[in-house]
Each structure stands twice: as C-alpha cells, then as structure tokens.
Write a protein that holds these residues in place. Sequence first.
Motif, PDB file in Angstrom:
ATOM      1  N   PRO A   1     -13.142  85.349 -77.322  1.00 50.06           N
ATOM      2  CA  PRO A   1     -13.599  86.750 -77.265  1.00 50.06           C
ATOM      3  C   PRO A   1     -15.097  86.910 -77.457  1.00 50.06           C
ATOM      4  N   ASP A   2     -15.707  86.148 -78.324  1.00 52.67           N
ATOM      5  CA  ASP A   2     -17.140  86.321 -78.541  1.00 52.67           C
ATOM      6  C   ASP A   2     -17.975  85.619 -77.487  1.00 52.67           C
ATOM      7  N   LEU A   3     -17.334  85.002 -76.540  1.00 56.56           N
ATOM      8  CA  LEU A   3     -18.072  84.365 -75.439  1.00 56.56           C
ATOM      9  C   LEU A   3     -17.795  85.069 -74.110  1.00 56.56           C
ATOM     10  N   MET A   4     -17.435  86.327 -74.168  1.00 57.81           N
ATOM     11  CA  MET A   4     -17.064  87.065 -72.952  1.00 57.81           C
ATOM     12  C   MET A   4     -18.182  87.007 -71.922  1.00 57.81           C
ATOM     13  N   MET A   5     -17.753  86.630 -70.770  1.00 60.40           N
ATOM     14  CA  MET A   5     -18.694  86.502 -69.659  1.00 60.40           C
ATOM     15  C   MET A   5     -19.059  87.879 -69.126  1.00 60.40           C
ATOM     16  N   PRO A   6     -20.346  88.151 -68.914  1.00 65.10           N
ATOM     17  CA  PRO A   6     -20.684  89.423 -68.265  1.00 65.10           C
ATOM     18  C   PRO A   6     -20.147  89.445 -66.839  1.00 65.10           C
ATOM     19  N   GLU A   7     -20.100  90.640 -66.310  1.00 68.63           N
ATOM     20  CA  GLU A   7     -19.538  90.757 -64.961  1.00 68.63           C
ATOM     21  C   GLU A   7     -20.636  90.930 -63.928  1.00 68.63           C
ATOM     22  N   LEU A   8     -20.242  90.769 -62.685  1.00 68.20           N
ATOM     23  CA  LEU A   8     -21.196  90.762 -61.581  1.00 68.20           C
ATOM     24  C   LEU A   8     -21.124  92.108 -60.864  1.00 68.20           C
ATOM     25  N   ASP A   9     -22.262  92.806 -60.786  1.00 74.48           N
ATOM     26  CA  ASP A   9     -22.245  94.118 -60.146  1.00 74.48           C
ATOM     27  C   ASP A   9     -22.705  94.011 -58.700  1.00 74.48           C
ATOM     28  N   TYR A  10     -21.848  94.465 -57.810  1.00 75.35           N
ATOM     29  CA  TYR A  10     -22.165  94.422 -56.377  1.00 75.35           C
ATOM     30  C   TYR A  10     -22.819  95.734 -55.958  1.00 75.35           C
ATOM     31  N   PHE A  11     -23.756  95.606 -55.046  1.00 77.75           N
ATOM     32  CA  PHE A  11     -24.455  96.779 -54.510  1.00 77.75           C
ATOM     33  C   PHE A  11     -24.498  96.711 -52.991  1.00 77.75           C
ATOM     34  N   LEU A  12     -24.627  97.898 -52.426  1.00 76.60           N
ATOM     35  CA  LEU A  12     -24.909  97.991 -50.991  1.00 76.60           C
ATOM     36  C   LEU A  12     -26.413  98.209 -50.863  1.00 76.60           C
ATOM     37  N   HIS A  13     -27.095  97.288 -50.233  1.00 79.36           N
ATOM     38  CA  HIS A  13     -28.554  97.347 -50.135  1.00 79.36           C
ATOM     39  C   HIS A  13     -28.983  97.657 -48.707  1.00 79.36           C
ATOM     40  N   TRP A  14     -29.905  98.601 -48.563  1.00 83.57           N
ATOM     41  CA  TRP A  14     -30.524  98.771 -47.239  1.00 83.57           C
ATOM     42  C   TRP A  14     -31.930  99.312 -47.407  1.00 83.57           C
ATOM     43  N   ARG A  15     -32.713  99.116 -46.371  1.00 83.06           N
ATOM     44  CA  ARG A  15     -34.086  99.600 -46.418  1.00 83.06           C
ATOM     45  C   ARG A  15     -34.115 101.110 -46.288  1.00 83.06           C
ATOM     46  N   LYS A  16     -34.925 101.738 -47.134  1.00 86.34           N
ATOM     47  CA  LYS A  16     -35.038 103.198 -47.094  1.00 86.34           C
ATOM     48  C   LYS A  16     -35.418 103.682 -45.708  1.00 86.34           C
ATOM     49  N   ASP A  17     -36.262 102.915 -45.019  1.00 88.16           N
ATOM     50  CA  ASP A  17     -36.735 103.386 -43.721  1.00 88.16           C
ATOM     51  C   ASP A  17     -35.761 103.063 -42.600  1.00 88.16           C
ATOM     52  N   ASN A  18     -34.637 102.476 -42.927  1.00 85.19           N
ATOM     53  CA  ASN A  18     -33.650 102.196 -41.889  1.00 85.19           C
ATOM     54  C   ASN A  18     -32.658 103.353 -41.814  1.00 85.19           C
ATOM     55  N   ASP A  19     -33.040 104.385 -41.080  1.00 84.01           N
ATOM     56  CA  ASP A  19     -32.152 105.548 -40.981  1.00 84.01           C
ATOM     57  C   ASP A  19     -31.601 105.681 -39.572  1.00 84.01           C
ATOM     58  N   ARG A  20     -31.467 104.563 -38.918  1.00 84.50           N
ATOM     59  CA  ARG A  20     -30.867 104.604 -37.583  1.00 84.50           C
ATOM     60  C   ARG A  20     -29.384 104.913 -37.695  1.00 84.50           C
ATOM     61  N   LEU A  21     -28.869 105.562 -36.690  1.00 82.19           N
ATOM     62  CA  LEU A  21     -27.488 106.028 -36.711  1.00 82.19           C
ATOM     63  C   LEU A  21     -26.481 104.896 -36.788  1.00 82.19           C
ATOM     64  N   LEU A  22     -26.720 103.850 -36.014  1.00 85.86           N
ATOM     65  CA  LEU A  22     -25.703 102.808 -35.892  1.00 85.86           C
ATOM     66  C   LEU A  22     -25.479 102.063 -37.208  1.00 85.86           C
ATOM     67  N   PRO A  23     -26.502 101.486 -37.819  1.00 85.64           N
ATOM     68  CA  PRO A  23     -26.243 100.806 -39.094  1.00 85.64           C
ATOM     69  C   PRO A  23     -25.725 101.756 -40.164  1.00 85.64           C
ATOM     70  N   LYS A  24     -26.153 103.018 -40.082  1.00 79.51           N
ATOM     71  CA  LYS A  24     -25.655 103.996 -41.048  1.00 79.51           C
ATOM     72  C   LYS A  24     -24.144 104.167 -40.904  1.00 79.51           C
ATOM     73  N   ALA A  25     -23.694 104.253 -39.678  1.00 73.58           N
ATOM     74  CA  ALA A  25     -22.256 104.408 -39.453  1.00 73.58           C
ATOM     75  C   ALA A  25     -21.492 103.218 -40.018  1.00 73.58           C
ATOM     76  N   VAL A  26     -22.021 102.019 -39.808  1.00 73.58           N
ATOM     77  CA  VAL A  26     -21.325 100.834 -40.310  1.00 73.58           C
ATOM     78  C   VAL A  26     -21.372 100.804 -41.835  1.00 73.58           C
ATOM     79  N   ARG A  27     -22.516 101.178 -42.397  1.00 70.10           N
ATOM     80  CA  ARG A  27     -22.616 101.244 -43.863  1.00 70.10           C
ATOM     81  C   ARG A  27     -21.552 102.162 -44.449  1.00 70.10           C
ATOM     82  N   GLU A  28     -21.400 103.335 -43.809  1.00 64.83           N
ATOM     83  CA  GLU A  28     -20.440 104.308 -44.338  1.00 64.83           C
ATOM     84  C   GLU A  28     -19.021 103.752 -44.325  1.00 64.83           C
ATOM     85  N   ILE A  29     -18.766 102.878 -43.372  1.00 64.80           N
ATOM     86  CA  ILE A  29     -17.441 102.265 -43.315  1.00 64.80           C
ATOM     87  C   ILE A  29     -17.310 101.191 -44.386  1.00 64.80           C
TER      88      ILE A  29
END
Lengths: 318, 318
Positions: free
Chosen positions: B264-292
């Motif tokens: 118990p005192d050696l509990m492993m921290p967990e791994l946090d997953y994120f969805l990463h994209w460039r702020k300036d990437n606001d094209r429709l197509l990758p956005k649609a795939v991201r939303e999925i």
Amino acid sequence: MGNRANITLKQLEALYWSATLGSFALAADRLAMTQSALSKRILELESEIGAPLFDRSGSRARVTEVGERIISKAAAMLNLCDEILIAGRGAQALRGVCRFGITQLMAITSLQEIVGTVRRLYPDIVLEPRVDALDLIEDVLRGETDFALAPGTSLDPALTSEYLTRIELSWVCSPQLFPLIKTINAEALQRYPVISMSARAASTNLMNSWATANGLKFKEIVASNSPEAVAALTVAGLGISLLARPFVERLVTTGELRILPTEPDLMMPELDYFLHWRKDNDRLLPKAVREIARPICARAAQPKTDAGQPIALLPSDG
Amino acid sequence: MGNRANITLKQLEALYWSATLGSFALAADRLAMTQSALSKRILELESEIGAPLFDRSGSRARVTEVGERIISKAAAMLNLCDEILIAGRGAQALRGVCRFGITQLMAITSLQEIVGTVRRLYPDIVLEPRVDALDLIEDVLRGETDFALAPGTSLDPALTSEYLTRIELSWVCSPQLFPLIKTINAEALQRYPVISMSARAASTNLMNSWATANGLKFKEIVASNSPEAVAALTVAGLGISLLARPFVERLVTTGELRILPTEPDLMMPELDYFLHWRKDNDRLLPKAVREIARPICARAAQPKTDAGQPIALLPSDG
DNA sequence: TGGCTTTACGGTTTTCGTAATCATT
DNA sequence: AATGATTACGAAAACCGTAAAGCCA
C-alpha cells in the motif's frame, strides 16, 4: 490520394455574380467572359458540390436553396482572398470593377471627387458610374449596381439606406420670365407651364405631393429624364421648373436662370439623399468605394453659404 | 478586365501545409505531388501576392512574417471550402487524410472503434495512425501529425491538451515467477530485473520518478520501444515489468502473465492520457476525427470492472 | 421569334512529373 | 555526401471562345 475536391475560386466568383445578378448572361458580362465559359464553370462547380445550384426550369436561372446556403460562404472566401492580396501588396492592391448608380446632381457635385479619391487610394479599381434619375434603387436591388447615391428610400428589407444629405429644391425660370412671375403661388403655377422630370423621378414625386398637399394645380409640358434637358428648356424660357439648388447654382451665377422665391406657406419640402446598398453585398471592393463616396456626397451637396439662407447673389437685372 | 488576381485554392493549400510542416518536401508528400510542382505553386502564389512567403536562405524554407499573416486567412478559406462541400453533399463529403499519433495501449483498446466510427461517418477520410510510444507530442508540434492520443503534457503554448482518461499501471510477471515474488517491494525489485520501455516513454519516466520518490533501486535489463516486446519478454520469464493495466488484461486472462500486488505505501501513480493538438490546427477534417476519438479513448480505457479493484479473474494455477 | 442556356469543337494556356541543376549543412 | 529547393522540358489536362443547338416565354 483522395484530397480536396477541385473547387475553384473562379467557380465561386461565377456563382456569386450569377446569383446576385440572377442571370448567367449578366454575370458573364460582369466577369468579362463568355456565357458559354461561365455556364461551364457553374456546371463544373455543381458537379463538384454534387447538387444543382440553379434551377433552370424558368427562362432565367434561379438559385436553389442549396446554392443560397453556399453563396455566403463563397463571398466570405472571396473576401478573404482579397484580404490576402492586401496583406501582401497593401490596400492599393484592391482590383476590380465597381458599378454604382448616381443622380445627375450628385454626378455634377461629387463624382469628380469620388473618382479622384478612388484613383488615388485604389489605382486598380475601375469605376462604372451609371448616371440616371430613375430606378437607381431598383438597380441596386437587382444587383445591377453595387450601390446608389439617390434620394428617397425603399422599404425592401434587403436594402440598407444610409442618410447622406438634404438637398433644397428651387423653382427657377429664365431671366425673361422673372419680371412676370416674381414669386411662386397658385396664380403663377396656373399661368406658366412646368417643365418637370419624369414621373418616376424623386423630385417629380415630391413636387406632385407638394402640389396636392397645397391644393395647387399646374400644367406639365415636358417630362424628361434629364435634368440637363429640363434646365436647358427652362433657360430657353419655355416654362418654370423645380430643380435641385446645387444643380442650378452654376446657371444662376451665369445669369441664365433666376431663382423664384416661394411664399412662406408654400415652402417646398426638401429632398433627402441616401446611400443605398444591398445588405448582402459585403464584398471588400464596393465597400471600399462606398466608404469613399459617403463623406464626399454628404459634404459636397451642403449649402455652401451660411445658415441655410437662400443664395443671395441673384444678379438683379430688369 | 483587371479582375481578381489569380490566387488558387491549391496554392493556398500548398502554403498551408508547407508552413505547418516547415518543409516543401513534407508538404509535397502530404499533398501527393512532386516537390517540383509544389515549389512552382508556392513561387506562383508569391508572385500573385507580390511578396516572398518563405525565406529560403537556410536549408529549409521558413515562413516570412507576411506569410504568417496570410496563413490563417488561407486556412479559413480552406475550411469554408470544406463547408461548402458539406452544404452540398452532407458531412460525409469530408475527404482527405488525417494523420495522428497513438500509443500502443490506445491502439489496442480504442483504435478499432475509432477507425470503424470514422469509416461509418466519413467514408472518404483516410486515417494514418502512427503507433509509437515516443515523441508523439513533438510530432504534433512539428505538424507531422494532426493530433496525438498520448500520456503526459507539454508546456508548449502552441499546444492544446485535453484530459482523456487515467490509466492504471500494473507490475506483472510470468506465472513461473509469480510464486517467488507475490508482492512488489524493495526486496523484489532488488532481486528481479525490470524489463522496461525506452527511457523517453511516459511510463518509464513515471516508473523512475516513482522509484526515486520511494527510495527504491532496480536493475533494468531491456529498454524496448515496443510494449509488445516488453510483454513478450516478461511472459518468457526474463523479469518483471510495469505495463498499462488494459494492455496486459488480455495476457492475464490467457494466463500468460500474473499481476503483482503492490504494498500500500508503494502505490504506483497512474498515467494520465491527453488528446493533444496544435492550437492553430482548426481545419475541419482533423477536428472531425478528434471529436470521434475523444469520447472513445476517454471511455475505452476505463477499468471495466467495478470500483477500481484489481481485476479478480486471475486463473489461479500452480 | 427572341433571349438565355447548354453542347461541340479547336486552339491556347496551364499544370505536372521526370530529370538535371543549384544551394546549404 | 546528403538533403532540400529550383529549373528545363515534354506530355497531359484544363480553359476559353466561336459556333451551333435546345429551351422557355
């Protein structure tokens, strides 16, 4: 593979003009190309988009609902394209044709300054002023012209009308007639024929409603669509006429015309000029020209003498 | 005459990709054309715009300031073009390539559903998932990929990182080793070698900081970039390893691996997953795939059993 | 019939890829 | 040397205008 569909800016511009003019022929004319070429562009665009953009069942092509939804996006793209050009070359890069309607009066008082300013700020813009007294607003609504500098308003919700200036109207006659009339009243209107503009001109409408309101009658002998012609006939002594004050100023200073005073209770209403354009016409180029024309027209037709007094330089002859 | 400059959407798309990828060669690859053709497109665009868009003095072409100002407008135009296509053919008309980075874990748990959903909603989108454990976020920043499904965050202000899900890590070993270890503690880590991922993998970083925080030492014997390889070596009994819980689930159910309890005192921290994209990437197509991808990844890696308890279906052998 | 749109066809222009050249590291 | 960008050139495709044909009032 399988990349963007091959939509072209040229196609979108063809769509834009075909839709606003409601005709492929007019659009082809405006885009300086053949009907056939334009037709093919539209057909190709429809094939790319996968839906008909125009309904050809009638004699003229009418925009479909899908087309309507697309036009605003197309216009936005064309505007962005212009902005890109401006970002590269500066505002002077704006290039293209701007067509507008303007009355004879405004043409005389303001057109020169408008053209000069536009040429200075945007040397590559080609102006096509259509000088006329009739249907200026209708031409704007039909898309024939990008905007109009004209008196009167329209109730059409598609139109934006912005107040420009108030124009005084003056009764005038030739110096020969002047000693016989002296002032405008019921008797004078009975005795002397009125040379007026066409029935659809704003000043004629105003005159008629003024006459009705004051219980006056007059006999109309000429109805020209040209204020120059009306002025010439008046100079020749054929009758009296009601013309815009700035318009007759020149002839008054040369002594060819005299301004007739009006009896105080018969004061003529004034003519309000507006800048008219279609709400959906938010293209950069006509907007730039509008911004130039607006202050010039608002200023140029203002009475140049002080305090709204009638101009006091009648050469007192006779 | 003298109408709109001949800027083309193809030119603008060439500009867009050359700028985001920072290289004509990569852009040409992405647009499925030759370097030479792309170079000519850019040159032509520069001539239309009247200013250089790229600085060729270095080995790679870098965007100029003028180019920078133009790119956002170009991207807006390309998006509007896609919207026009959608207005005509429906959302299914979205067509093109979407490239994204994804970890092995997410590839196993979610990729199938992502691909299936995208194929169903957008049959003409081509997906190019790059499965890797390393540099997924850097690839996004460089423009190599449109987005990444990866653990960890970046401080780069050009990046948007959106929390997806928390992944549990488990110590595992082969069933042969299991009776000898029973639980993870300092002694076990001393005795048994650790088969780990590459030093740059998120889980390895996490493991190292965990060990440091708890004053533990261990000997690393393999550092592969493939969790599959790590798992295989662990199954072979060469040591213990720390792997994502959903990733080892399958091997646990088949009995090839056993999960080692942690004190118990050696509990492993967990791994946090994120969805990463460039702020300036606001094209429709990758956005649609991201939303999925977003909801699928957020859901699919959740523990499927109740209340975060360790999975209780270890086949109790020997 | 007359205005408007589409089709057919020929010639010009544009565009693209291969291959060679130039430039930077 | 090797990677990346430009130039040269021949082939293929796109585009436009003239002329002829459909189509709706």
